[in-house]
Scaffold this motif. Structure first.
Motif, mmCIF file in Angstrom:
data_model
loop_
_atom_site.group_PDB
_atom_site.id
_atom_site.type_symbol
_atom_site.label_atom_id
_atom_site.label_comp_id
_atom_site.label_asym_id
_atom_site.label_seq_id
_atom_site.Cartn_x
_atom_site.Cartn_y
_atom_site.Cartn_z
ATOM 1 N N LYS A 171 6.010 -26.769 22.868
ATOM 2 C CA LYS A 171 7.167 -26.283 22.120
ATOM 3 C C LYS A 171 7.296 -24.773 22.320
ATOM 4 C CE LYS A 171 6.777 -29.922 18.641
ATOM 5 N NZ LYS A 171 6.616 -30.237 17.197
ATOM 6 N N GLY A 172 8.494 -24.277 22.067
ATOM 7 C CA GLY A 172 8.720 -22.845 22.219
ATOM 8 C C GLY A 172 9.062 -22.448 23.630
ATOM 9 N N VAL A 173 9.508 -23.416 24.436
ATOM 10 C CA VAL A 173 9.889 -23.156 25.826
ATOM 11 C C VAL A 173 11.251 -23.790 26.072
ATOM 12 C CG1 VAL A 173 9.369 -23.682 28.243
ATOM 13 C CG2 VAL A 173 7.527 -23.000 26.688
ATOM 14 N N ARG A 174 12.196 -22.991 26.521
ATOM 15 C CA ARG A 174 13.528 -23.491 26.879
ATOM 16 C C ARG A 174 13.760 -23.233 28.363
ATOM 17 N NH1 ARG A 174 16.589 -20.531 21.793
ATOM 18 N NH2 ARG A 174 15.947 -22.013 20.161
ATOM 19 N N PHE A 175 13.594 -24.285 29.158
ATOM 20 C CA PHE A 175 13.865 -24.163 30.587
ATOM 21 C C PHE A 175 15.300 -24.597 30.805
ATOM 22 C CE2 PHE A 175 14.077 -24.969 35.011
ATOM 23 C CZ PHE A 175 13.150 -24.115 35.589
ATOM 24 N N GLY A 176 16.137 -23.651 31.245
ATOM 25 C CA GLY A 176 17.549 -23.950 31.302
ATOM 26 C C GLY A 176 18.134 -24.180 32.674
ATOM 27 N N ARG A 177 17.787 -23.307 33.659
ATOM 28 C CA ARG A 177 18.580 -23.291 34.891
ATOM 29 C C ARG A 177 17.832 -22.582 36.017
ATOM 30 N NH1 ARG A 177 19.791 -18.045 35.178
ATOM 31 N NH2 ARG A 177 19.927 -16.831 33.257
ATOM 32 N N MET A 178 18.474 -22.592 37.190
ATOM 33 C CA MET A 178 17.990 -21.806 38.320
ATOM 34 C C MET A 178 18.199 -20.313 38.045
ATOM 35 S SD MET A 178 19.257 -23.628 41.838
ATOM 36 C CE MET A 178 18.793 -25.298 42.289
ATOM 37 N N ILE A 179 17.535 -19.509 38.839
ATOM 38 C CA ILE A 179 17.708 -18.062 38.773
ATOM 39 C C ILE A 179 19.092 -17.694 39.323
ATOM 40 C CG2 ILE A 179 16.857 -15.851 39.668
ATOM 41 C CD1 ILE A 179 14.062 -17.197 39.740
ATOM 42 N N GLU A 180 19.771 -16.808 38.603
ATOM 43 C CA GLU A 180 21.094 -16.287 38.968
ATOM 44 C C GLU A 180 22.187 -17.356 38.970
ATOM 45 O OE1 GLU A 180 21.338 -13.493 42.230
ATOM 46 O OE2 GLU A 180 19.325 -12.730 41.806
ATOM 47 N N ASP A 181 21.980 -18.440 38.254
ATOM 48 C CA ASP A 181 23.066 -19.405 38.030
ATOM 49 C C ASP A 181 23.904 -18.856 36.873
ATOM 50 O OD1 ASP A 181 24.791 -21.487 37.541
ATOM 51 O OD2 ASP A 181 23.241 -23.040 37.404
ATOM 52 N N PHE A 182 24.781 -17.924 37.204
ATOM 53 C CA PHE A 182 25.511 -17.200 36.172
ATOM 54 C C PHE A 182 26.559 -18.069 35.482
ATOM 55 C CE2 PHE A 182 24.192 -13.592 39.031
ATOM 56 C CZ PHE A 182 23.206 -13.129 38.172
ATOM 57 N N ASP A 183 27.067 -19.107 36.162
ATOM 58 C CA ASP A 183 27.998 -20.021 35.505
ATOM 59 C C ASP A 183 27.304 -20.752 34.363
ATOM 60 O OD1 ASP A 183 29.983 -19.244 37.191
ATOM 61 O OD2 ASP A 183 29.999 -21.072 38.405
ATOM 62 N N ALA A 184 26.075 -21.214 34.612
ATOM 63 C CA ALA A 184 25.302 -21.881 33.550
ATOM 64 C C ALA A 184 24.957 -20.888 32.448
ATOM 65 C CB ALA A 184 24.036 -22.504 34.132
ATOM 66 N N ASN A 185 24.598 -19.696 32.849
ATOM 67 C CA ASN A 185 24.266 -18.658 31.866
ATOM 68 C C ASN A 185 25.446 -18.377 30.941
ATOM 69 O OD1 ASN A 185 22.253 -16.482 31.067
ATOM 70 N ND2 ASN A 185 24.067 -15.241 31.451
ATOM 71 N N ALA A 186 26.663 -18.337 31.519
ATOM 72 C CA ALA A 186 27.867 -18.072 30.723
ATOM 73 C C ALA A 186 28.128 -19.179 29.709
ATOM 74 C CB ALA A 186 29.067 -17.910 31.652
ATOM 75 N N ARG A 187 27.593 -20.352 29.959
ATOM 76 C CA ARG A 187 27.756 -21.478 29.021
ATOM 77 C C ARG A 187 26.584 -21.569 28.042
ATOM 78 N NH1 ARG A 187 30.593 -26.698 31.849
ATOM 79 N NH2 ARG A 187 32.122 -25.575 33.142
ATOM 80 N N GLY A 188 25.766 -20.532 28.011
ATOM 81 C CA GLY A 188 24.672 -20.494 27.044
ATOM 82 C C GLY A 188 23.429 -21.232 27.475
ATOM 83 N N ILE A 189 23.292 -21.502 28.769
ATOM 84 C CA ILE A 189 22.102 -22.189 29.283
ATOM 85 C C ILE A 189 21.170 -21.118 29.845
ATOM 86 C CG2 ILE A 189 21.232 -23.920 30.889
ATOM 87 C CD1 ILE A 189 24.052 -25.175 30.838
ATOM 88 N N HIS A 190 20.089 -20.864 29.117
ATOM 89 C CA HIS A 190 19.203 -19.759 29.461
ATOM 90 C C HIS A 190 17.771 -20.249 29.666
ATOM 91 C CE1 HIS A 190 22.563 -17.419 28.076
ATOM 92 N NE2 HIS A 190 22.415 -17.813 26.826
ATOM 93 N N ASN A 191 16.963 -19.405 30.271
ATOM 94 C CA ASN A 191 15.515 -19.598 30.322
ATOM 95 C C ASN A 191 14.902 -18.664 29.284
ATOM 96 O OD1 ASN A 191 15.508 -21.441 32.570
ATOM 97 N ND2 ASN A 191 15.941 -19.689 33.893
ATOM 98 N N GLN A 192 14.355 -19.247 28.227
ATOM 99 C CA GLN A 192 13.796 -18.461 27.133
ATOM 100 C C GLN A 192 12.430 -19.009 26.745
ATOM 101 O OE1 GLN A 192 17.059 -19.078 24.323
ATOM 102 N NE2 GLN A 192 17.695 -16.953 24.601
ATOM 103 N N MET A 193 11.557 -18.106 26.354
ATOM 104 C CA MET A 193 10.203 -18.484 25.961
ATOM 105 C C MET A 193 9.834 -17.789 24.660
ATOM 106 S SD MET A 193 9.206 -20.283 28.678
ATOM 107 C CE MET A 193 10.249 -20.591 30.108
ATOM 108 N N THR A 194 8.873 -18.391 23.955
ATOM 109 C CA THR A 194 8.207 -17.703 22.859
ATOM 110 C C THR A 194 6.780 -17.393 23.307
ATOM 111 O OG1 THR A 194 7.306 -19.708 21.834
ATOM 112 C CG2 THR A 194 9.543 -19.050 21.178
ATOM 113 N N ALA A 195 6.210 -16.365 22.716
ATOM 114 C CA ALA A 195 4.821 -16.045 23.049
ATOM 115 C C ALA A 195 3.904 -17.204 22.673
ATOM 116 C CB ALA A 195 4.399 -14.759 22.333
#
Length: 309
Positions: A171-195
């Motif tokens: 838990k605490g890991v959001r794997f969203g998309r490829m690197i520099e997939d800015f279209d996905a990023n614009a739709r709120g799909i991110h790569n985010q982690m918690t420590a």
């Protein structure tokens, strides 16, 4: 006499109290307090997870805050590839043809990576040539190659990577998309982690629980070859082994790793940051935190203050 006796009595009480105070050890600041004091007032936002291997964290500062993963997300591409190795659906010597054109996770548009934003140029020179999966994994981790990362994600698949993370109960890991997939990023799909999420992954990896013992050891060996060593390692005595993955984008400096103590024990350290107005200054803060964590765990192990995990 009563007045003299009262004074003597009061003097005796004070002397006893002073002696008692002198014999009572002053409560030492905890590691968590020390780390919190180090980052307090520093520009930016810092999250830290620190724990002896197999034990509860002694530091969990902002450790459930989601922060831009930067290249720490590559750990989970590595994880999924080794899961496929174990299942026989991918092999280390399978080859992928190098190209710099990828389909966005959303819609039908394609995109290319900006080579100037990548940290490993040689792979771009191999365009049109087949490269072994094992080599792509190595340069993805040790040289943080974005191109290798996207080639592997395209082969493994974002849904598969997410499924592996779920299966491993991280838990605490959001794997969203490829690197520099800015279209996905614009739709709120991110790569985010918690420590804490990265800390749990590293704990499991250190205990042979990511895919399996053999696969975990192989992944640790790759991480020990990390070439970007400006965050955790400067806080360690020279030559201290560490298996880790760094990550950085504007205003973000991250590092997550396993540090090997001289007595053979290990500890997990994850340091994430965001909103750094001065990234070099932020890195110096992380170096200090790394040194504090090492000094604490090396001292505790040396004094025999904690049981082996």
């Amino acid at each position: 006499m009563p007045g003299i006796c009262a004074k003597l009595w009061r003097g005796t009480v004070i002397a006893v109290l002073m002696a008692a105070c002198a014999s009572t050890p002053v409560h030492a600041a905890s590691l968590s307090d020390e780390v919190a004091a180090t980052v307090a007032g520093q520009p930016g936002h810092f999250a830290v997870y620190a724990a002896l291997s197999g034990q509860r964290p002694e530091v969990c500062l902002h450790c459930t805050d989601y922060i831009n993963a930067a290249s720490t997300m590559k750990l989970f591409v590595l994880d999924a590839a080794y899961d496929m190795f174990a299942r026989g659906t991918l092999h280390p010597q399978d080859r992928i043809v190098v190209k710099n054109q990828f389909h966005s996770l959303v819609g039908s548009r394609s995109f290319a990576l900006d080579q100037k934003e990548d940290s490993y140029d040689p792979l771009y020179a191999q365009s049109g040539q087949p490269v072994a999966v094992a080599e792509l994994l190595r340069v993805m981790i040790q040289y943080s190659s974005n191109l290798a990362t996207n080639l592997l994600i395209e082969r493994v698949g974002v849904p598969y990577i997410r499924a592996v993370i779920r299966t491993q109960h991280i838990k605490g890991v959001r794997f969203g998309r490829m690197i520099e997939d800015f279209d996905a990023n614009a739709r709120g799909i991110h790569n985010q982690m918690t420590a804490k999420g990265l800390g749990l992954f590293m704990q499991k990896l250190d205990h042979g629980e990511i895919v399996g013992p053999e696969q975990s050891r192989a992944m640790i060996d790759i991480l020990r070859g990390q070439t970007f060593n400006d965050m955790i390692p400067p806080g360690l005595p020279s030559g201290t082994p560490v298996a880790h993955k760094t990550g950085w984008v504007d205003g973000v400096r991250n590092d997550a790793g396993i540090v090997f103590l001289p007595d053979g024990q290990h500890y997990i350290l994850v340091m994430l940051s965001r909103s750094l107005p001065d990234e070099a200054a932020g890195v110096r803060v992380l170096n200090t935190v790394s040194r504090q964590v090492y000094d604490h765990f090396a001292h505790v192990r040396g004094k025999g203050g904690l049981n082996n995990p």
